[in-house]
Design an enzyme around this catalytic site. Structure first.
Site, PDB file in Angstrom:
ATOM      1  N   GLU A 223       0.866  -1.175   0.000  1.00  0.00           N
ATOM      2  CA  GLU A 223       0.000   0.000   0.000  1.00  0.00           C
ATOM      3  C   GLU A 223       0.904   1.227   0.000  1.00  0.00           C
ATOM      4  O   GLU A 223       1.430   1.627   1.038  1.00  0.00           O
ATOM      5  CB  GLU A 223      -0.926  -0.015   1.226  1.00  0.00           C
ATOM      6  CG  GLU A 223      -1.883  -1.185   1.261  1.00  0.00           C
ATOM      7  CD  GLU A 223      -2.897  -1.162   0.128  1.00  0.00           C
ATOM      8  OE1 GLU A 223      -3.072  -0.090  -0.502  1.00  0.00           O
ATOM      9  OE2 GLU A 223      -3.526  -2.195  -0.134  1.00  0.00           O
ATOM     10  N   CYS A 257      -1.945   9.612   2.071  1.00  0.00           N
ATOM     11  CA  CYS A 257      -1.525   9.035   0.790  1.00  0.00           C
ATOM     12  C   CYS A 257      -2.567   9.192  -0.300  1.00  0.00           C
ATOM     13  O   CYS A 257      -2.239   9.174  -1.490  1.00  0.00           O
ATOM     14  CB  CYS A 257      -1.173   7.557   0.957  1.00  0.00           C
ATOM     15  SG  CYS A 257      -2.549   6.534   1.533  1.00  0.00           S
TER      16      CYS A 257
END
Length: 524
Positions: A223, A257
């Protein structure tokens, strides 16, 4: 662990192999296989998080200066809800599934999909959402029946210390353990053999993790970050764009993010968008961001200097914000107008409160620019008409999309990147799926042996019969065109093909029916 809940103690490197061996041996003893064991662990974890909410909030405030609303909505409440959701659905997810799309020939082998745990897994968490993005994968790994070694981020030391306290208070230590530390400790962990690795963090470290996993062919979930674009067409609502884009860059001081790295704004509405950003900033922070209790801080001095260097190196013009205070790790939400897709604020992930705008002439230029800068970002945020949105979705790729919004993700939807922004997904049901192997199982009863005899040597005279039994006739011609009434032929021939092949399949069905009736009568 020291009595001070915020004091982080690194795990001695020489102890790491023994800790890994312990949890691996526990998995080999099948301790985590039973559903009730998994549920009990998850329920205990829930109450441990609940009991330590004040310590979590204090740790988050010390590490990231986050406001209480963000801590609860993005961390405490998210984790607690995730555990409840998983516990309510786990027994359903664990059940064997009937294998879909199985041809008639193999129906009697009772094909199923079983969900088996991978084994002993490693989870490496990040600093920006230390609880959500570390405990989230842990919840999935526990639910799937794995044993786990957890490595929180040392960049958020107070959160890492509290996390260890929570896990040690709640979970079976023979199944789940925490390793604390920096680069040496992480390198020691990556040198071990794992059944799966789950990593959340930067692209550069993600490459290191993938390289370490390769010699053992260990599967990984990565991720990673993303150079995420927002595409703002001439038909977008400027106020909506500004309020939602600024929100995405103010939460956690832009250390998210999924937030946009840059905005591609149609020149026709650029002045309106800029004005709305200034208006939204005044609404969110009437006394300025630094004086606001609702604005966080950069995680550490190194990150502060990295973001400052990006602003210093840009060739763009600051239109809003720009103030900084290194001693307080404060960087104001800053709006910058650039004139080139090669600007440092666009080609590098800022991971900070910088709103970079690059004007474009039209939608096609925006799409081409976004695909050129990074073809597989973590998220894309399009603003415009339905037709424009459809055009963007059909001509771009990304981990996810939030139409007319920024950084939005529904907690139970699968979340993950693609290409350079990562591989694999989790959240909700996907968290369970990320940590199980879907294992196909077939059972061939003895009574079908007469039908299976065709596969045994000698093969003389069997090939034509096998073709009649197994061959599927296409419902398309040599030019790729679909044949009309193909469904009718498929119906009449029990799956498609020639009349002879249909007759062959019908014969098999008849034999099976007779055999089944025979066994039913025998039981009676």
């Amino acid at each position: 662990m020291a009595s001070n809940p915020f004091q982080l103690q690194y795990t001695p490197v020489e102890e790491i192999s023994a800790r890994v061996a312990t949890v691996r041996e526990t998995f080999a003893q099948h301790k985590t296989r039973e559903v009730e064991f998994r549920l009990v662990q998850l329920r205990k974890l829930y109450w441990a998080v609940k009991d330590h909410e004040k310590e979590i909030a204090e740790a988050e405030n010390r590490d990231l200066g986050r406001p209480a609303f963000e801590i609860y909505s993005g961390e405490i409440g998210w984790v607690e809800n995730d555990i409840v959701f998983v516990t309510k659905n786990l027994e359903k997810w664990m059940k064997d599934e009937k294998a879909p799309d199985i041809s008639l020939t193999f129906k009697f082998m009772n094909p199923k999909i079983r969900k088996d745990p991978f084994g002993c897994v490693l989870i490496i968490g990040p600093f920006n959402y230390p609880f959500q993005l570390t405990l989230g994968p842990l919840i999935g790994a526990i639910a799937a029946g794995n044993t786990v070694v957890l490595k929180p981020s040392e960049s958020a030391p107070h959160c890492a210390a509290v996390m260890q306290k929570i896990i040690e208070a709640a979970l079976d230590p023979s199944c789940y353990t925490v390793v604390q530390g920096g680069i040496p400790e992480t390198q020691a962990l990556l040198a071990e053999k794992w059944d799966k690795i789950f990593f959340t963090g930067s692209v550069n470290v993600g490459r290191i993790v993938a390289k370490a996993a390769a010699p053992h062919l260990t599967p990984v979930v990565l991720e990673l970050g993303g150079i995420n674009p927002a595409i703002v067409t001439k038909n977008a609502d400027p106020r909506l764009v500004a309020r939602r884009m600024l929100w995405a860059k103010m939460i956690n001081a832009g250390q998210v993010c999924t937030s946009q790295n840059y905005l591609l704004v149609d020149r026709q509405i650029l002045p309106l968008v800029v004005d709305e950003f200034k208006r939204a900033y005044a609404e969110y922070f009437p006394l300025g961001a630094k004086a606001s209790p609702d604005y966080g801080r950069i995680i550490n001095q190194a990150s502060f200097r990295r973001i400052k260097a990006q602003i210093d190196c840009t060739r763009g013009k600051i239109l809003m914000g720009g103030s900084m205070d290194e001693s307080d790790r404060f960087i104001e939400p800053t709006l910058v107008l650039v004139d080139s897709p090669d600007d440092p604020l666009i080609v590098d992930e800022t991971f900070g409160p910088i709103l970079t705008i690059l004007p474009v002439d039209d939608l096609e230029q925006a799409i081409h620019t976004a695909n050129t800068i990074q073809s597989t970002p973590l998220g894309i945020y399009p603003f415009g008409t339905k037709a424009e949105i459809a055009r963007i979705l059909n001509t771009t790729r990304s981990g996810g999309v939030a139409v007319n919004d920024a950084a939005l993700h529904i907690p139970t939807l699968p979340f993950g990147g693609v290409g350079e922004s990562g591989t694999g997904a989790y959240r909700g049901r996907a968290s369970f799926d990320a940590f199980v192997h879907r294992r196909p199982v077939t059972t061939s009863p003895g009574w079908v042996e007469s039908l299976l005899a065709i596969r045994y040597p000698p093969y003389a005279g069997k090939l034509e019969k096998f073709r009649l039994m197994s061959t599927l006739r296409p419902d398309f011609d040599r030019h790729g065109n679909r044949l009309r009434l193909g469904w009718l032929r498929s119906l009449l021939t029990l799956g498609g093909g020639t009349v002879a092949s249909g007759a062959g399949r019908a014969s098999i069905l008849l034999v099976l029916y007779v055999v089944l009736r025979y066994f039913q009568r025998s039981k009676l």
